[in-house]
Scaffold this motif. Structure first.
Motif, PDB file in Angstrom:
ATOM      1  N   ASN A 115      29.039  45.320  32.123  1.00 52.79           N
ATOM      2  CA  ASN A 115      29.449  44.147  33.288  1.00 52.79           C
ATOM      3  C   ASN A 115      30.408  44.289  34.183  1.00 52.79           C
ATOM      4  O   ASN A 115      30.920  45.445  33.854  1.00 52.79           O
ATOM      5  CB  ASN A 115      30.586  43.194  32.362  1.00 52.79           C
ATOM      6  N   SER A 116      30.288  44.051  35.348  1.00 51.45           N
ATOM      7  CA  SER A 116      31.168  44.246  36.221  1.00 51.45           C
ATOM      8  C   SER A 116      31.752  43.080  37.168  1.00 51.45           C
ATOM      9  O   SER A 116      31.407  42.497  36.328  1.00 51.45           O
ATOM     10  CB  SER A 116      30.101  45.326  37.990  1.00 51.45           C
ATOM     11  N   TYR A 117      32.315  43.058  37.386  1.00 55.65           N
ATOM     12  CA  TYR A 117      33.762  41.862  37.982  1.00 55.65           C
ATOM     13  C   TYR A 117      34.418  42.215  38.901  1.00 55.65           C
ATOM     14  O   TYR A 117      34.289  43.329  40.311  1.00 55.65           O
ATOM     15  CB  TYR A 117      35.019  42.278  37.019  1.00 55.65           C
ATOM     16  N   PRO A 118      34.944  41.341  39.742  1.00 54.41           N
ATOM     17  CA  PRO A 118      35.928  41.206  41.173  1.00 54.41           C
ATOM     18  C   PRO A 118      36.882  42.119  40.947  1.00 54.41           C
ATOM     19  O   PRO A 118      37.146  41.914  39.919  1.00 54.41           O
ATOM     20  CB  PRO A 118      35.978  40.152  41.022  1.00 54.41           C
ATOM     21  N   VAL A 119      37.012  42.973  41.683  1.00 54.07           N
ATOM     22  CA  VAL A 119      38.059  43.678  42.440  1.00 54.07           C
ATOM     23  C   VAL A 119      39.501  42.699  41.774  1.00 54.07           C
ATOM     24  O   VAL A 119      40.458  42.670  41.182  1.00 54.07           O
ATOM     25  CB  VAL A 119      37.996  44.827  44.006  1.00 54.07           C
ATOM     26  N   ALA A 120      39.269  41.675  42.208  1.00 53.43           N
ATOM     27  CA  ALA A 120      40.474  40.548  42.454  1.00 53.43           C
ATOM     28  C   ALA A 120      40.839  40.580  41.164  1.00 53.43           C
ATOM     29  O   ALA A 120      41.507  39.478  40.843  1.00 53.43           O
ATOM     30  CB  ALA A 120      40.170  39.034  43.621  1.00 53.43           C
ATOM     31  N   TYR A 121      39.508  39.676  40.479  1.00 56.65           N
ATOM     32  CA  TYR A 121      40.101  39.364  39.179  1.00 56.65           C
ATOM     33  C   TYR A 121      40.707  40.938  38.043  1.00 56.65           C
ATOM     34  O   TYR A 121      41.832  40.016  37.206  1.00 56.65           O
ATOM     35  CB  TYR A 121      38.349  38.890  37.738  1.00 56.65           C
ATOM     36  N   LEU A 122      40.398  41.488  37.939  1.00 53.86           N
ATOM     37  CA  LEU A 122      40.258  42.702  37.337  1.00 53.86           C
ATOM     38  C   LEU A 122      41.610  43.075  37.482  1.00 53.86           C
ATOM     39  O   LEU A 122      42.631  43.178  36.626  1.00 53.86           O
ATOM     40  CB  LEU A 122      39.754  43.826  37.396  1.00 53.86           C
ATOM     41  N   ASP A 123      42.254  43.055  39.155  1.00 50.59           N
ATOM     42  CA  ASP A 123      44.129  42.944  39.527  1.00 50.59           C
ATOM     43  C   ASP A 123      44.807  41.805  39.143  1.00 50.59           C
ATOM     44  O   ASP A 123      45.528  42.688  39.029  1.00 50.59           O
ATOM     45  CB  ASP A 123      43.840  43.299  41.221  1.00 50.59           C
ATOM     46  N   ALA A 124      44.127  41.112  39.333  1.00 45.65           N
ATOM     47  CA  ALA A 124      45.024  39.586  38.564  1.00 45.65           C
ATOM     48  C   ALA A 124      45.776  39.815  37.063  1.00 45.65           C
ATOM     49  O   ALA A 124      46.527  39.669  36.721  1.00 45.65           O
ATOM     50  CB  ALA A 124      44.840  38.702  39.106  1.00 45.65           C
ATOM     51  N   PHE A 138      39.090  38.041  46.797  1.00 38.44           N
ATOM     52  CA  PHE A 138      39.315  36.320  46.558  1.00 38.44           C
ATOM     53  C   PHE A 138      41.174  36.594  46.611  1.00 38.44           C
ATOM     54  O   PHE A 138      41.532  37.442  46.033  1.00 38.44           O
ATOM     55  CB  PHE A 138      38.611  35.452  45.905  1.00 38.44           C
ATOM     56  N   THR A 139      42.128  35.726  46.778  1.00 38.80           N
ATOM     57  CA  THR A 139      43.227  35.716  46.646  1.00 38.80           C
ATOM     58  C   THR A 139      43.440  34.382  45.392  1.00 38.80           C
ATOM     59  O   THR A 139      43.280  33.025  45.674  1.00 38.80           O
ATOM     60  CB  THR A 139      44.033  34.893  47.951  1.00 38.80           C
ATOM     61  N   LEU A 140      44.061  34.333  44.143  1.00 37.96           N
ATOM     62  CA  LEU A 140      43.598  33.433  43.903  1.00 37.96           C
ATOM     63  C   LEU A 140      45.097  32.771  43.601  1.00 37.96           C
ATOM     64  O   LEU A 140      46.515  33.570  43.602  1.00 37.96           O
ATOM     65  CB  LEU A 140      43.762  34.189  42.090  1.00 37.96           C
ATOM     66  N   PRO A 141      45.478  31.531  43.917  1.00 36.01           N
ATOM     67  CA  PRO A 141      46.697  30.855  44.083  1.00 36.01           C
ATOM     68  C   PRO A 141      47.804  30.767  42.621  1.00 36.01           C
ATOM     69  O   PRO A 141      46.940  30.999  41.722  1.00 36.01           O
ATOM     70  CB  PRO A 141      46.163  29.378  44.174  1.00 36.01           C
ATOM     71  N   PRO A 142      49.063  31.053  42.917  1.00 36.94           N
ATOM     72  CA  PRO A 142      49.542  30.541  41.757  1.00 36.94           C
ATOM     73  C   PRO A 142      49.448  30.140  40.395  1.00 36.94           C
ATOM     74  O   PRO A 142      48.885  30.746  39.013  1.00 36.94           O
ATOM     75  CB  PRO A 142      51.180  30.302  41.915  1.00 36.94           C
ATOM     76  N   ALA A 143      48.988  29.270  40.558  1.00 34.15           N
ATOM     77  CA  ALA A 143      48.642  27.969  40.214  1.00 34.15           C
ATOM     78  C   ALA A 143      47.322  28.696  38.609  1.00 34.15           C
ATOM     79  O   ALA A 143      47.505  28.745  37.446  1.00 34.15           O
ATOM     80  CB  ALA A 143      47.933  27.318  39.812  1.00 34.15           C
ATOM     81  N   ALA A 144      46.968  29.748  39.699  1.00 32.13           N
ATOM     82  CA  ALA A 144      45.263  29.669  38.978  1.00 32.13           C
ATOM     83  C   ALA A 144      45.786  31.253  38.029  1.00 32.13           C
ATOM     84  O   ALA A 144      45.514  31.531  37.067  1.00 32.13           O
ATOM     85  CB  ALA A 144      44.469  29.851  40.036  1.00 32.13           C
ATOM     86  N   LEU A 145      46.309  31.964  38.800  1.00 31.06           N
ATOM     87  CA  LEU A 145      46.934  32.735  38.612  1.00 31.06           C
ATOM     88  C   LEU A 145      47.740  32.926  36.941  1.00 31.06           C
ATOM     89  O   LEU A 145      48.118  33.314  35.621  1.00 31.06           O
ATOM     90  CB  LEU A 145      48.180  33.990  39.394  1.00 31.06           C
ATOM     91  N   ARG A 146      48.306  31.779  36.086  1.00 29.09           N
ATOM     92  CA  ARG A 146      48.984  31.467  35.164  1.00 29.09           C
ATOM     93  C   ARG A 146      47.895  31.375  34.238  1.00 29.09           C
ATOM     94  O   ARG A 146      48.606  31.251  33.401  1.00 29.09           O
ATOM     95  CB  ARG A 146      50.122  30.425  35.021  1.00 29.09           C
TER      96      ARG A 146
END
Length: 311
Positions: A115-124, A138-146
């Motif tokens: 499986n391949s994932y968005p870079v943003a997802y793996l880095d988060a 993309f950039t995840l907002p703080p609420a989504a990161l939590r």
């Protein structure tokens, strides 16, 4: 001998009732029913119904049963409950200590996640990924990161520091999107290749050339089950079935293929809940030891280890 596992979330062995069970509408590889004799499979395949409950009260859930598959241990028994969604702390500990990927790598075997994932997802999630020249999508907002949590599959590979694939790998023909065709990613404005199931199967075998163990995960059938959405269920099953059949028709002689699920759901759309039904484990390949002992979903992981001489 290579081992490939095609995992599909939320598919059990229900009844042959077309009004409730999308698997009864077509002759899928996974169309097996509790009220019928086992159906013949192409390519000499065999179907083994296994238990997803482990005798633990409640309905089987994704986090605990995927942990069982990816550790070979009866996770719900060990923690005393079923855990839905994403692994909690006890399950993360089980994966960190007993991941079959970790054990394979420690024994000198190689493993890869197709499986391949968005870079943003793996880095988060701070998960190890393959090098990518692409910036985060993309950039995840703080609420989504939590709220963001890692799945059992990504944690199983992280336990062995196996780099995960990015969408750049998918575009290079070295990885797959979870929906096989790439449509979901493109609908979210992500740059992903559009593929037929047959093209995706060719990518899977290309990816598997680098590893003793290859894992692919597809979870749209479970989503459709929770939504009680017949159209979405048929679409997910159609795509996965076409992909799996293409994988099998092009299987190299040195590869064993297991198709498995973690719990039932989509086979009974009269409810949004997971079911207590057994789940199918399908095997395709040359004669293999240990298949007759498959009893629970955890035995999938144990079988992979056994076939690759890791105990």
């Amino acid at each position: 001998m290579r081992v490939v596992v095609l995992f599909i979330d939320g598919v059990g062995i229900g009844r042959n009732e077309p009004e409730a069970n999308p698997l009864a509408h077509r002759d899928y590889l996974l169309s097996h029913f509790r009220d019928e004799a086992p159906r013949a499979l192409p390519e000499g395949g065999q179907c083994y119904p296994v238990d997803p409950t482990f005798g633990v009260a409640g309905r089987p859930q994704s986090a605990s049963n995927q942990t069982a598959i990816l550790t070979g241990h009866p996770a719900p028994v060990l923690i005393g409950r079923h855990v839905l969604g994403y692994p909690d702390a006890p399950l993360r500990e089980l994966l960190a200590r007993h991941s079959i990927v970790k054990r394979l790598v420690a024994a000198g075997r190689s493993a890869t996640f197709a499986n391949s994932y968005p870079v943003a997802y793996l880095d988060a999630l701070k998960l190890t990924r393959r090098p990518s020249s692409s910036p985060p999508e993309f950039t995840l907002p703080p609420a989504a990161l939590r709220r963001l949590k890692a799945s059992a599959s990504t944690l199983a590979f992280a336990a062995a520091d196996v780099p995960l694939r990015t969408l750049e790998d998918a575009r290079a023909g070295q990885g797959l999107t979870h929906d096989i065709t790439g449509e979901r990613a493109r609908a979210r404005s992500l740059s992903a290749p559009q593929r037929t199931p047959a093209e995706a199967a060719a990518v899977l075998w290309r990816v598997s050339q680098e590893a003793d163990f290859t894992f692919f995960e597809h979870y749209l059938a479970d989503e459709a089950g929770h939504a009680q959405d017949f159209a979405a269920a048929r679409e997910a099953l159609d795509t996965f079935d076409a992909f799996a059949r293409a994988v099998l028709s092009t299987r190299p002689p040195d590869a064993r293929v297991l198709v498995c699920s973690d719990h039932g759901n989509v086979e009974d759309l009269t409810t949004r809940s997971h079911t207590l039904n057994p789940v199918p484990v399908l095997y395709f390949g040359p004669p293999a030891p240990g298949l007759e002992t498959l009893a629970t979903v955890a035995d999938v992981g144990r079988t992979v280890l056994h076939w690759l001489d890791v105990e």
